[in-house]
Design an enzyme around this catalytic site. Structure first.
Site, PDB file in Angstrom:
ATOM      1  N   ASP A   7     -37.155 -75.080  44.117  1.00 27.60           N
ATOM      2  CA  ASP A   7     -35.746 -75.137  43.738  1.00 27.60           C
ATOM      3  C   ASP A   7     -35.015 -73.938  44.324  1.00 27.60           C
ATOM      4  O   ASP A   7     -35.615 -72.876  44.552  1.00 27.60           O
ATOM      5  CB  ASP A   7     -35.586 -75.150  42.216  1.00 27.60           C
ATOM      6  CG  ASP A   7     -34.142 -75.437  41.810  1.00 27.60           C
ATOM      7  OD1 ASP A   7     -33.717 -76.593  41.948  1.00 27.60           O
ATOM      8  OD2 ASP A   7     -33.447 -74.503  41.381  1.00 27.60           O
ATOM      9  N   GLU A   9     -31.151 -71.603  44.315  1.00 27.47           N
ATOM     10  CA  GLU A   9     -29.789 -71.319  43.867  1.00 27.47           C
ATOM     11  C   GLU A   9     -29.023 -70.839  45.094  1.00 27.47           C
ATOM     12  O   GLU A   9     -29.590 -70.150  45.948  1.00 27.47           O
ATOM     13  CB  GLU A   9     -29.769 -70.256  42.765  1.00 27.47           C
ATOM     14  CG  GLU A   9     -30.510 -70.645  41.503  1.00 27.47           C
ATOM     15  CD  GLU A   9     -30.014 -71.923  40.865  1.00 27.47           C
ATOM     16  OE1 GLU A   9     -28.815 -72.244  41.015  1.00 27.47           O
ATOM     17  OE2 GLU A   9     -30.818 -72.610  40.212  1.00 27.47           O
ATOM     18  N   GLU A  52     -17.235 -70.400  40.579  1.00 27.46           N
ATOM     19  CA  GLU A  52     -17.853 -71.651  40.132  1.00 27.46           C
ATOM     20  C   GLU A  52     -19.372 -71.628  40.322  1.00 27.46           C
ATOM     21  O   GLU A  52     -20.115 -72.235  39.544  1.00 27.46           O
ATOM     22  CB  GLU A  52     -17.248 -72.863  40.848  1.00 27.46           C
ATOM     23  CG  GLU A  52     -17.311 -72.816  42.367  1.00 27.46           C
ATOM     24  CD  GLU A  52     -16.063 -72.191  42.995  1.00 27.46           C
ATOM     25  OE1 GLU A  52     -15.756 -72.571  44.148  1.00 27.46           O
ATOM     26  OE2 GLU A  52     -15.428 -71.350  42.333  1.00 27.46           O
ATOM     27  N   HIS A 150     -28.897 -71.863  35.283  1.00 27.79           N
ATOM     28  CA  HIS A 150     -29.842 -72.399  36.252  1.00 27.79           C
ATOM     29  C   HIS A 150     -30.555 -71.213  36.910  1.00 27.79           C
ATOM     30  O   HIS A 150     -29.928 -70.229  37.274  1.00 27.79           O
ATOM     31  CB  HIS A 150     -29.117 -73.212  37.324  1.00 27.79           C
ATOM     32  CG  HIS A 150     -28.624 -74.534  36.844  1.00 27.79           C
ATOM     33  ND1 HIS A 150     -29.116 -75.731  37.301  1.00 27.79           N
ATOM     34  CD2 HIS A 150     -27.680 -74.846  35.921  1.00 27.79           C
ATOM     35  CE1 HIS A 150     -28.490 -76.731  36.694  1.00 27.79           C
ATOM     36  NE2 HIS A 150     -27.606 -76.209  35.852  1.00 27.79           N
ATOM     37  N   ASP A 155     -36.233 -73.647  37.030  1.00 27.49           N
ATOM     38  CA  ASP A 155     -36.019 -75.067  37.335  1.00 27.49           C
ATOM     39  C   ASP A 155     -37.228 -75.671  38.049  1.00 27.49           C
ATOM     40  O   ASP A 155     -37.549 -76.844  37.847  1.00 27.49           O
ATOM     41  CB  ASP A 155     -34.756 -75.238  38.173  1.00 27.49           C
ATOM     42  CG  ASP A 155     -33.487 -75.086  37.344  1.00 27.49           C
ATOM     43  OD1 ASP A 155     -33.603 -74.837  36.126  1.00 27.49           O
ATOM     44  OD2 ASP A 155     -32.378 -75.208  37.898  1.00 27.49           O
TER      45      ASP A 155
END
Length: 219
Positions: A7, A9, A52, A150, A155
């Protein structure tokens, strides 16, 4: 067979718009079970982090400013994932970023043939339903309490649990069609693989069970 759940980010949605990877998390699986071996790194993106994006992962520019650049993590990353297939949720997103960075560093991209996308599996198991990682965790009763933001490694760990459930959970090691040739054959219990996850009953489930038992006893 060795697999790796993976995963990322990132600072945004598209590397072609200048967005970068800021965290990579990987979890090793052997025969579809997590071994406890993981790999994780934060990465300095050399750019600002939009609000965001921060609201999703909680990583700030100040936190990442002294972390390594992607080029400095490549050798360790490739050493961990070598000779493995990948399990990724929404693989198109993650592979787009990884292959962009690999090609930017004059390295070969990772073939899509090595990637298992759990989104595709989920759509077949739960057609027409929400198949986000959050939704799948809730469906399989996987604890999400520690997931305030997250995180790539967190994750990847959750995805390993989801993938295990998709493959049959703790029952997948049993072959109901097999027969023992010798009924006296000893079974090595220590080497049987299983999931240690324990499902905790809710208060409502306990109350419903008590009502059922009471009605049976009064029958």
């Amino acid at each position: 067979m060795r697999k790796v759940t993976l995963d990322l980010e990132t600072t945004g949605l598209n590397p072609l718009d200048g967005h970068k990877i800021i965290e990579i998390g990987c979890v090793e699986l052997m025969n579809n079970f997590p071994t406890g071996n993981t790999w994780q790194t934060y990465i300095n993106p050399k750019r600002n982090i939009p609000q965001e994006a921060f609201e999703v992962h909680g990583l700030t520019e100040e936190f990442l400013e002294n972390k390594p650049f992607f080029k400095d993590t490549i050798d360790d990353f490739l050493n961990f994932i070598t000779d493995s297939d990948f399990i990724i949720h929404n693989a198109k997103f993650d592979m787009k970023f990884i292959n962009y960075e690999l090609e930017a560093n004059n390295l070969n991209p990772i073939s899509n043939n090595k990637v298992i996308d759990t989104i595709d599996i989920a759509k077949k198991i739960f057609p027409g339903q929400s198949n986000s990682l959050d939704a799948l965790c809730k469906r399989y009763k996987i604890n999400l309490e520690k997931r305030k933001f997250h995180g790539a490694l967190l994750d990847a760990e959750l995805l390993a649990e989801v993938y295990l459930e998709m493959q049959g959970g703790r029952q997948q090691g049993f072959d109901l069609k097999s027969e023992y040739k010798d009924s006296k054959e000893k079974i090595d219990i220590k080497n049987i693989q299983y999931s240690k996850k324990v499902y905790k009953l809710t208060k409502e489930e306990i109350e419903n069970n008590n009502k059922l038992m009471k009605s049976i006893n009064n029958y």
